[in-house]
Design a protein around this motif. Sequence first.
Motif, PDB file in Angstrom:
ATOM      1  N   ILE A 288     -33.127  -3.112  31.010  1.00 36.81           N
ATOM      2  CA  ILE A 288     -32.676  -4.290  31.748  1.00 36.81           C
ATOM      3  C   ILE A 288     -32.095  -5.318  30.779  1.00 36.81           C
ATOM      4  O   ILE A 288     -31.029  -5.909  31.032  1.00 36.81           O
ATOM      5  CB  ILE A 288     -33.814  -4.927  32.559  1.00 36.81           C
ATOM      6  N   ILE A 289     -32.779  -5.554  29.675  1.00 38.04           N
ATOM      7  CA  ILE A 289     -32.313  -6.517  28.688  1.00 38.04           C
ATOM      8  C   ILE A 289     -30.933  -6.115  28.162  1.00 38.04           C
ATOM      9  O   ILE A 289     -30.001  -6.926  28.097  1.00 38.04           O
ATOM     10  CB  ILE A 289     -33.328  -6.632  27.534  1.00 38.04           C
ATOM     11  N   ARG A 290     -30.802  -4.869  27.777  1.00 35.92           N
ATOM     12  CA  ARG A 290     -29.518  -4.396  27.260  1.00 35.92           C
ATOM     13  C   ARG A 290     -28.438  -4.406  28.343  1.00 35.92           C
ATOM     14  O   ARG A 290     -27.287  -4.769  28.092  1.00 35.92           O
ATOM     15  CB  ARG A 290     -29.683  -2.993  26.683  1.00 35.92           C
ATOM     16  N   GLY A 291     -28.814  -4.006  29.558  1.00 36.67           N
ATOM     17  CA  GLY A 291     -27.846  -4.009  30.654  1.00 36.67           C
ATOM     18  C   GLY A 291     -27.357  -5.410  30.973  1.00 36.67           C
ATOM     19  O   GLY A 291     -26.164  -5.624  31.235  1.00 36.67           O
ATOM     20  N   CYS A 292     -28.253  -6.367  30.951  1.00 40.36           N
ATOM     21  CA  CYS A 292     -27.872  -7.757  31.186  1.00 40.36           C
ATOM     22  C   CYS A 292     -26.885  -8.217  30.116  1.00 40.36           C
ATOM     23  O   CYS A 292     -25.894  -8.890  30.412  1.00 40.36           O
ATOM     24  CB  CYS A 292     -29.117  -8.640  31.196  1.00 40.36           C
ATOM     25  N   GLY A 293     -27.138  -7.839  28.862  1.00 40.96           N
ATOM     26  CA  GLY A 293     -26.227  -8.201  27.789  1.00 40.96           C
ATOM     27  C   GLY A 293     -24.857  -7.586  27.949  1.00 40.96           C
ATOM     28  O   GLY A 293     -23.834  -8.231  27.707  1.00 40.96           O
ATOM     29  N   LEU A 294     -24.818  -6.326  28.370  1.00 41.06           N
ATOM     30  CA  LEU A 294     -23.529  -5.661  28.576  1.00 41.06           C
ATOM     31  C   LEU A 294     -22.728  -6.330  29.687  1.00 41.06           C
ATOM     32  O   LEU A 294     -21.530  -6.579  29.547  1.00 41.06           O
ATOM     33  CB  LEU A 294     -23.755  -4.188  28.912  1.00 41.06           C
ATOM     34  N   LEU A 295     -23.379  -6.624  30.812  1.00 42.08           N
ATOM     35  CA  LEU A 295     -22.693  -7.290  31.910  1.00 42.08           C
ATOM     36  C   LEU A 295     -22.214  -8.673  31.480  1.00 42.08           C
ATOM     37  O   LEU A 295     -21.080  -9.078  31.773  1.00 42.08           O
ATOM     38  CB  LEU A 295     -23.624  -7.399  33.113  1.00 42.08           C
ATOM     39  N   ASN A 296     -23.069  -9.388  30.799  1.00 42.92           N
ATOM     40  CA  ASN A 296     -22.724 -10.729  30.353  1.00 42.92           C
ATOM     41  C   ASN A 296     -21.542 -10.697  29.389  1.00 42.92           C
ATOM     42  O   ASN A 296     -20.630 -11.522  29.472  1.00 42.92           O
ATOM     43  CB  ASN A 296     -23.953 -11.355  29.676  1.00 42.92           C
ATOM     44  N   GLY A 297     -21.547  -9.736  28.469  1.00 43.52           N
ATOM     45  CA  GLY A 297     -20.507  -9.666  27.452  1.00 43.52           C
ATOM     46  C   GLY A 297     -19.175  -9.165  27.957  1.00 43.52           C
ATOM     47  O   GLY A 297     -18.177  -9.226  27.227  1.00 43.52           O
ATOM     48  N   THR A 298     -19.133  -8.666  29.190  1.00 44.83           N
ATOM     49  CA  THR A 298     -17.867  -8.263  29.782  1.00 44.83           C
ATOM     50  C   THR A 298     -17.366  -9.284  30.796  1.00 44.83           C
ATOM     51  O   THR A 298     -16.293  -9.114  31.373  1.00 44.83           O
ATOM     52  CB  THR A 298     -17.989  -6.889  30.472  1.00 44.83           C
ATOM     53  N   GLY A 299     -18.127 -10.344  31.027  1.00 46.16           N
ATOM     54  CA  GLY A 299     -17.705 -11.390  31.947  1.00 46.16           C
ATOM     55  C   GLY A 299     -18.241 -11.238  33.352  1.00 46.16           C
ATOM     56  O   GLY A 299     -17.898 -12.032  34.235  1.00 46.16           O
ATOM     57  N   TYR A 300     -19.113 -10.266  33.584  1.00 47.65           N
ATOM     58  CA  TYR A 300     -19.712 -10.090  34.905  1.00 47.65           C
ATOM     59  C   TYR A 300     -20.985 -10.948  34.994  1.00 47.65           C
ATOM     60  O   TYR A 300     -22.109 -10.441  35.095  1.00 47.65           O
ATOM     61  CB  TYR A 300     -20.031  -8.616  35.161  1.00 47.65           C
ATOM     62  N   HIS A 301     -20.786 -12.257  34.990  1.00 43.05           N
ATOM     63  CA  HIS A 301     -21.923 -13.167  34.840  1.00 43.05           C
ATOM     64  C   HIS A 301     -22.832 -13.184  36.060  1.00 43.05           C
ATOM     65  O   HIS A 301     -24.060 -13.229  35.920  1.00 43.05           O
ATOM     66  CB  HIS A 301     -21.428 -14.572  34.506  1.00 43.05           C
ATOM     67  N   SER A 302     -22.270 -13.155  37.271  1.00 44.12           N
ATOM     68  CA  SER A 302     -23.145 -13.163  38.445  1.00 44.12           C
ATOM     69  C   SER A 302     -23.961 -11.876  38.508  1.00 44.12           C
ATOM     70  O   SER A 302     -25.122 -11.894  38.923  1.00 44.12           O
ATOM     71  CB  SER A 302     -22.328 -13.346  39.729  1.00 44.12           C
ATOM     72  N   ALA A 303     -23.357 -10.759  38.097  1.00 45.04           N
ATOM     73  CA  ALA A 303     -24.107  -9.500  38.061  1.00 45.04           C
ATOM     74  C   ALA A 303     -25.217  -9.566  37.024  1.00 45.04           C
ATOM     75  O   ALA A 303     -26.320  -9.046  37.236  1.00 45.04           O
ATOM     76  CB  ALA A 303     -23.166  -8.336  37.757  1.00 45.04           C
ATOM     77  N   ALA A 304     -24.939 -10.220  35.895  1.00 44.05           N
ATOM     78  CA  ALA A 304     -25.956 -10.347  34.838  1.00 44.05           C
ATOM     79  C   ALA A 304     -27.158 -11.143  35.322  1.00 44.05           C
ATOM     80  O   ALA A 304     -28.312 -10.753  35.083  1.00 44.05           O
ATOM     81  CB  ALA A 304     -25.353 -10.990  33.593  1.00 44.05           C
ATOM     82  N   VAL A 305     -26.924 -12.258  36.020  1.00 46.03           N
ATOM     83  CA  VAL A 305     -28.060 -13.089  36.419  1.00 46.03           C
ATOM     84  C   VAL A 305     -28.870 -12.443  37.551  1.00 46.03           C
ATOM     85  O   VAL A 305     -30.027 -12.811  37.751  1.00 46.03           O
ATOM     86  CB  VAL A 305     -27.645 -14.533  36.799  1.00 46.03           C
ATOM     87  N   THR A 306     -28.301 -11.473  38.280  1.00 44.13           N
ATOM     88  CA  THR A 306     -29.120 -10.772  39.274  1.00 44.13           C
ATOM     89  C   THR A 306     -30.237  -9.976  38.607  1.00 44.13           C
ATOM     90  O   THR A 306     -31.203  -9.596  39.272  1.00 44.13           O
ATOM     91  CB  THR A 306     -28.284  -9.798  40.139  1.00 44.13           C
ATOM     92  N   LEU A 307     -30.126  -9.733  37.311  1.00 37.74           N
ATOM     93  CA  LEU A 307     -31.157  -8.985  36.595  1.00 37.74           C
ATOM     94  C   LEU A 307     -32.278  -9.873  36.061  1.00 37.74           C
ATOM     95  O   LEU A 307     -33.275  -9.358  35.539  1.00 37.74           O
ATOM     96  CB  LEU A 307     -30.530  -8.222  35.426  1.00 37.74           C
ATOM     97  N   LEU A 308     -32.150 -11.188  36.196  1.00 37.60           N
ATOM     98  CA  LEU A 308     -33.160 -12.073  35.605  1.00 37.60           C
ATOM     99  C   LEU A 308     -34.506 -11.941  36.317  1.00 37.60           C
ATOM    100  O   LEU A 308     -35.552 -11.908  35.667  1.00 37.60           O
ATOM    101  CB  LEU A 308     -32.672 -13.522  35.618  1.00 37.60           C
ATOM    102  N   ARG A 309     -34.503 -11.891  37.645  1.00 31.81           N
ATOM    103  CA  ARG A 309     -35.770 -11.731  38.364  1.00 31.81           C
ATOM    104  C   ARG A 309     -36.385 -10.357  38.080  1.00 31.81           C
ATOM    105  O   ARG A 309     -37.583 -10.278  37.758  1.00 31.81           O
ATOM    106  CB  ARG A 309     -35.577 -11.961  39.859  1.00 31.81           C
ATOM    107  N   PRO A 310     -35.652  -9.239  38.178  1.00 27.18           N
ATOM    108  CA  PRO A 310     -36.236  -7.948  37.814  1.00 27.18           C
ATOM    109  C   PRO A 310     -36.732  -7.905  36.373  1.00 27.18           C
ATOM    110  O   PRO A 310     -37.715  -7.228  36.076  1.00 27.18           O
ATOM    111  CB  PRO A 310     -35.084  -6.963  38.025  1.00 27.18           C
ATOM    112  N   MET A 311     -36.075  -8.651  35.504  1.00 28.62           N
ATOM    113  CA  MET A 311     -36.511  -8.713  34.103  1.00 28.62           C
ATOM    114  C   MET A 311     -37.892  -9.359  34.005  1.00 28.62           C
ATOM    115  O   MET A 311     -38.780  -8.863  33.300  1.00 28.62           O
ATOM    116  CB  MET A 311     -35.487  -9.520  33.295  1.00 28.62           C
TER     117      MET A 311
END
Length: 277
Positions: A81-104
């Motif tokens: 999850i941590i790595r996936g959030c970083g990948l989404l964030n680093g490609t500009g998919y910010h809303s997708a990245a923050v959907t992982l904060l609660r599961p994290m």
Amino acid sequence: MIFPTPLIYGVIPSAYEDIQRDELKGPGISASGTKGIGPSSPVQKACYWIQDFFSDPPRPDIGSDAAHSNASLIGIHLLHIIRGCGLLNGTGYHSAAVTLLRPMEDALDCFAAVLLVDGAAETWANDKLKASDAAKKWTKLPTDMFHPSVSLPEYRKYLRGAFNKYSHCSRELCNWNLFFVPRSKDTNTGGTIGTLELNTTPHIIDSNGHSIDAFVTAHLIEFIAVIKKGYSKELSDKGDSLSLLLSYEKGIVDIMEKHNAHHCQEVRVPPEISRLK
């Protein structure tokens, strides 16, 4: 601000640059995938350390077979999850990245309970341990792992509650895809006049990406603290490996102290929007 290069490093970023820019030079955006950092980052080193640590499932201090297998299972899930959030964030998919904060946060609570509380692993394996109940179990334990300004149970409850709005398609979630485009100066106030535009390409929205980066880096520090607590006996037998982890942890904490000074890890509101008057 430094983000992961997608499909190359596949890890979360580690940086503490202030987000500063001349408003009239253009929007604060960067091309997708251009904020990567190499393996010298202590954040990346810690992620690879955790990956290697779980590759041969370590034995928790509480010693049960259920904890042995299930803690590693959750630990790798949390790392992904941590790595996936970083990948989404680093490609500009910010809303997708923050959907992982609660599961994290949920994964961290389940990991900590299974690792630290007798009987929790069996309950979790039988699908009878909710993340909120897992949090209650492990935060009752005496611990000096964290020093939040409120009690540990309140702190964990606050984090899970804060990210409920990102668990469904809310306006607050989708706002992470808006960036400010300056157009002119207000001749009366000297302020910048502009528009909010939709990040369709996508680009990295620098302020938003930096904030997500900072939050996930803070979460990694908590993950490491739980690992040290729950596997203390095994780590004491692996002195060289523990020394490496401690050195990476120190580097991450140094980064977070700079983030903390500027409240960079605030993710309840997209900073690209919250900075607008």
